[in-house]
Structures are given as C-alpha cells and as structure tokens.
Write a protein that holds these residues in place. Structure first.
Motif, PDB file in Angstrom:
ATOM      1  N   ARG A 181       2.145   6.067   2.484  1.00  0.00           N
ATOM      2  CA  ARG A 181       0.725   6.386   2.295  1.00  0.00           C
ATOM      3  C   ARG A 181       0.278   6.101   0.871  1.00  0.00           C
ATOM      4  O   ARG A 181      -0.825   5.620   0.648  1.00  0.00           O
ATOM      5  N   ARG A 182       1.156   6.393  -0.092  1.00  0.00           N
ATOM      6  CA  ARG A 182       0.814   6.090  -1.489  1.00  0.00           C
ATOM      7  C   ARG A 182       0.695   4.587  -1.710  1.00  0.00           C
ATOM      8  O   ARG A 182      -0.176   4.121  -2.426  1.00  0.00           O
ATOM      9  N   GLU A 183       1.587   3.817  -1.063  1.00  0.00           N
ATOM     10  CA  GLU A 183       1.515   2.359  -1.193  1.00  0.00           C
ATOM     11  C   GLU A 183       0.204   1.834  -0.612  1.00  0.00           C
ATOM     12  O   GLU A 183      -0.461   0.984  -1.213  1.00  0.00           O
ATOM     13  N   PHE A 184      -0.176   2.344   0.567  1.00  0.00           N
ATOM     14  CA  PHE A 184      -1.444   1.939   1.172  1.00  0.00           C
ATOM     15  C   PHE A 184      -2.610   2.286   0.249  1.00  0.00           C
ATOM     16  O   PHE A 184      -3.473   1.449  -0.018  1.00  0.00           O
ATOM     17  N   ALA A 185      -2.629   3.520  -0.257  1.00  0.00           N
ATOM     18  CA  ALA A 185      -3.707   3.954  -1.148  1.00  0.00           C
ATOM     19  C   ALA A 185      -3.751   3.097  -2.412  1.00  0.00           C
ATOM     20  O   ALA A 185      -4.828   2.718  -2.888  1.00  0.00           O
ATOM     21  N   ALA A 186      -2.587   2.765  -2.947  1.00  0.00           N
ATOM     22  CA  ALA A 186      -2.537   1.924  -4.147  1.00  0.00           C
ATOM     23  C   ALA A 186      -3.098   0.533  -3.867  1.00  0.00           C
ATOM     24  O   ALA A 186      -3.852  -0.016  -4.680  1.00  0.00           O
ATOM     25  N   ASP A 187      -2.756  -0.048  -2.725  1.00  0.00           N
ATOM     26  CA  ASP A 187      -3.257  -1.381  -2.379  1.00  0.00           C
ATOM     27  C   ASP A 187      -4.772  -1.377  -2.195  1.00  0.00           C
ATOM     28  O   ASP A 187      -5.472  -2.275  -2.671  1.00  0.00           O
ATOM     29  N   VAL A 188      -5.290  -0.353  -1.504  1.00  0.00           N
ATOM     30  CA  VAL A 188      -6.737  -0.264  -1.279  1.00  0.00           C
ATOM     31  C   VAL A 188      -7.464  -0.042  -2.600  1.00  0.00           C
ATOM     32  O   VAL A 188      -8.458  -0.708  -2.902  1.00  0.00           O
ATOM     33  N   SER A 189      -6.962   0.883  -3.416  1.00  0.00           N
ATOM     34  CA  SER A 189      -7.576   1.181  -4.714  1.00  0.00           C
ATOM     35  C   SER A 189      -7.578  -0.052  -5.617  1.00  0.00           C
ATOM     36  O   SER A 189      -8.578  -0.368  -6.256  1.00  0.00           O
ATOM     37  N   ALA A 190      -6.452  -0.747  -5.637  1.00  0.00           N
ATOM     38  CA  ALA A 190      -6.345  -1.943  -6.487  1.00  0.00           C
ATOM     39  C   ALA A 190      -7.347  -3.012  -6.070  1.00  0.00           C
ATOM     40  O   ALA A 190      -7.972  -3.655  -6.911  1.00  0.00           O
ATOM     41  N   MET A 191      -7.501  -3.187  -4.766  1.00  0.00           N
ATOM     42  CA  MET A 191      -8.443  -4.195  -4.268  1.00  0.00           C
ATOM     43  C   MET A 191      -9.873  -3.812  -4.667  1.00  0.00           C
ATOM     44  O   MET A 191     -10.639  -4.650  -5.135  1.00  0.00           O
ATOM     45  N   ALA A 192     -10.226  -2.526  -4.496  1.00  0.00           N
ATOM     46  CA  ALA A 192     -11.578  -2.063  -4.842  1.00  0.00           C
ATOM     47  C   ALA A 192     -11.806  -2.120  -6.353  1.00  0.00           C
ATOM     48  O   ALA A 192     -12.918  -2.381  -6.805  1.00  0.00           O
ATOM     49  N   ASN A 193     -10.764  -1.910  -7.136  1.00  0.00           N
ATOM     50  CA  ASN A 193     -10.890  -1.940  -8.589  1.00  0.00           C
ATOM     51  C   ASN A 193     -10.960  -3.358  -9.144  1.00  0.00           C
ATOM     52  O   ASN A 193     -11.343  -3.550 -10.296  1.00  0.00           O
ATOM     53  N   ALA A 194     -10.593  -4.324  -8.350  1.00  0.00           N
ATOM     54  CA  ALA A 194     -10.668  -5.728  -8.790  1.00  0.00           C
ATOM     55  C   ALA A 194     -12.007  -6.283  -8.307  1.00  0.00           C
ATOM     56  O   ALA A 194     -13.058  -5.806  -8.706  1.00  0.00           O
ATOM     57  N   VAL A 195     -11.967  -7.241  -7.439  1.00  0.00           N
ATOM     58  CA  VAL A 195     -13.201  -7.876  -6.970  1.00  0.00           C
ATOM     59  C   VAL A 195     -13.435  -7.673  -5.481  1.00  0.00           C
ATOM     60  O   VAL A 195     -14.306  -8.297  -4.899  1.00  0.00           O
ATOM     61  N   GLY A 196     -12.634  -6.779  -4.865  1.00  0.00           N
ATOM     62  CA  GLY A 196     -12.730  -6.605  -3.422  1.00  0.00           C
ATOM     63  C   GLY A 196     -11.892  -7.661  -2.727  1.00  0.00           C
ATOM     64  O   GLY A 196     -11.207  -8.455  -3.374  1.00  0.00           O
ATOM     65  N   GLY A 197     -11.905  -7.637  -1.409  1.00  0.00           N
ATOM     66  CA  GLY A 197     -11.156  -8.641  -0.675  1.00  0.00           C
ATOM     67  C   GLY A 197     -10.670  -8.117   0.657  1.00  0.00           C
ATOM     68  O   GLY A 197     -11.201  -7.138   1.180  1.00  0.00           O
ATOM     69  N   TYR A 198      -9.645  -8.771   1.187  1.00  0.00           N
ATOM     70  CA  TYR A 198      -9.142  -8.480   2.524  1.00  0.00           C
ATOM     71  C   TYR A 198      -7.676  -8.072   2.474  1.00  0.00           C
ATOM     72  O   TYR A 198      -6.862  -8.721   1.809  1.00  0.00           O
ATOM     73  N   LEU A 199      -7.357  -7.023   3.212  1.00  0.00           N
ATOM     74  CA  LEU A 199      -5.990  -6.593   3.442  1.00  0.00           C
ATOM     75  C   LEU A 199      -5.740  -6.841   4.928  1.00  0.00           C
ATOM     76  O   LEU A 199      -6.448  -6.293   5.782  1.00  0.00           O
ATOM     77  N   VAL A 200      -4.777  -7.705   5.244  1.00  0.00           N
ATOM     78  CA  VAL A 200      -4.528  -8.121   6.625  1.00  0.00           C
ATOM     79  C   VAL A 200      -3.152  -7.594   7.042  1.00  0.00           C
ATOM     80  O   VAL A 200      -2.126  -8.066   6.547  1.00  0.00           O
ATOM     81  N   ILE A 201      -3.153  -6.602   7.924  1.00  0.00           N
ATOM     82  CA  ILE A 201      -1.919  -5.953   8.361  1.00  0.00           C
ATOM     83  C   ILE A 201      -1.539  -6.516   9.726  1.00  0.00           C
ATOM     84  O   ILE A 201      -2.289  -6.393  10.688  1.00  0.00           O
ATOM     85  N   GLY A 202      -0.353  -7.144   9.753  1.00  0.00           N
ATOM     86  CA  GLY A 202       0.108  -7.800  10.979  1.00  0.00           C
ATOM     87  C   GLY A 202       0.202  -9.303  10.790  1.00  0.00           C
ATOM     88  O   GLY A 202       0.408 -10.053  11.735  1.00  0.00           O
ATOM     89  N   LEU A 203       0.071  -9.746   9.557  1.00  0.00           N
ATOM     90  CA  LEU A 203       0.189 -11.164   9.228  1.00  0.00           C
ATOM     91  C   LEU A 203       1.342 -11.300   8.239  1.00  0.00           C
ATOM     92  O   LEU A 203       1.304 -10.721   7.152  1.00  0.00           O
TER      93      LEU A 203
END
Length: 173
Positions: free
Chosen positions: A42-64
């Motif tokens: 859960r911390r890894e997921f939160a870190a990935d989402v936070s990092a994306m929002a703190n940068a320029v936004g983007g896509y996280l694709v789970i299952g690829l």
C-alpha cells in the motif's frame, strides 16, 4: 501518451504500447501485478500515485508487463469484481493524501474472463505537493524522477511547495 480521451482507451491502445515498444517515463509507469494488500504494498502504491501527481501527472497501468522499462506484454491482473477494484482504488487515492488528490480517473479494461488492466490517470497536483497522510503510516513526499519515485523530507518539500506556489502566483498576474 494515448491518442484518445481517457474514456475511449481500449485494449488495442494497450497492445499498441507493446507493439510500438513504448518505454516507461515521467508520465507513464507499468506494473505487471496488483500492488497487494500488505502495508508495504500500500505504501508503494501511495508513493507511486503521489510521485506522479507531484510531477506532471500521467498514467499508471496495472496489468502491463515491462522488460527493461519497455512495454512487453498485456498480461492483465485477475479480479472477480472489476467495479469493486475500481471503487477501492479510487477510495484509496481519495483518502490517502494531504492535501487530497482530486483530479484522477480509474478505468478497468477487460481482457478475458476475470483478467483485465487497471488504468489510472493522474493529473498534476496544483496544490501543495501531496504527501501520503499519517493514517497510511507514511508522511513523506514523493517526487517522480525519470522512472522512479523517490522520498523527500518535509523540509525540502515545503521549500518546493513555496516555490511552486510563488511561481503560480507570478504566472497569474
């Protein structure tokens, strides 16, 4: 990234990422598997989402799947309740950050049977840099650098936040 609106992204678009050898980058991250239910996951997921929002936004694709950072297979993840998964991920994003991350979309793209791909589109956060809130057990900011999220202390993040806010105020004058 995708040539379509978010609601129109289809399995063919995900397959095109593989066929064209599209690499991960600041605005695109691939995950072969679900993050999992352990606190560390859960911390890894939160870190990935936070990092994306703190940068320029983007896509996280789970299952690829990816190989050396390049899209390699639309393997999908299994869930008996795709709608429940979309709701759970959306709720997690809504409740895990201070200040809250408000602009995001979550979509399930079915492959076959119970397998599909979860696509999360994050907008850039224009408020102070979102950090994982204390209730989630971690209170660090996560900026995105190249392909990885990295931890930043509150002091540095506060300085960044002040600079960002100052720059935004200058731009609106």
């Amino acid at each position: 990234m995708f040539a379509r609106e978010f609601d129109d992204i289809a399995l063919s678009d995900l397959q095109a990422l593989v066929e064209e050898g599209i690499p991960e980058g600041r605005q695109l991250e691939f995950k072969r598997d679900h993050y999992g239910r352990k606190d560390e996951d859960r911390r890894e997921f939160a870190a990935d989402v936070s990092a994306m929002a703190n940068a320029v936004g983007g896509y996280l694709v789970i299952g690829l799947d990816e190989r050396n950072g390049i899209a390699s297979d639309v393997s999908g993840v299994a869930t008996p309740d795709p709608d429940g998964l979309v709701r759970a991920v959306s709720d997690t994003i809504r409740t895990s950050f201070e200040p809250p991350i408000l602009e995001f979309r979550v979509k399930w793209i079915a492959i076959e049977g119970e397998r599909g791909v979860l696509v999360i589109k994050m907008a850039r956060s224009w408020s102070a840099p979102p950090r994982v809130n204390r209730r989630q057990g971690l209170s660090l900011f996560h900026p995105r650098r190249k392909r990885k999220a990295s931890d930043v202390s509150r002091r540095v993040a506060a300085s960044v936040s002040i600079c960002i806010r100052g720059r935004r105020e200058d731009q609106t004058l």
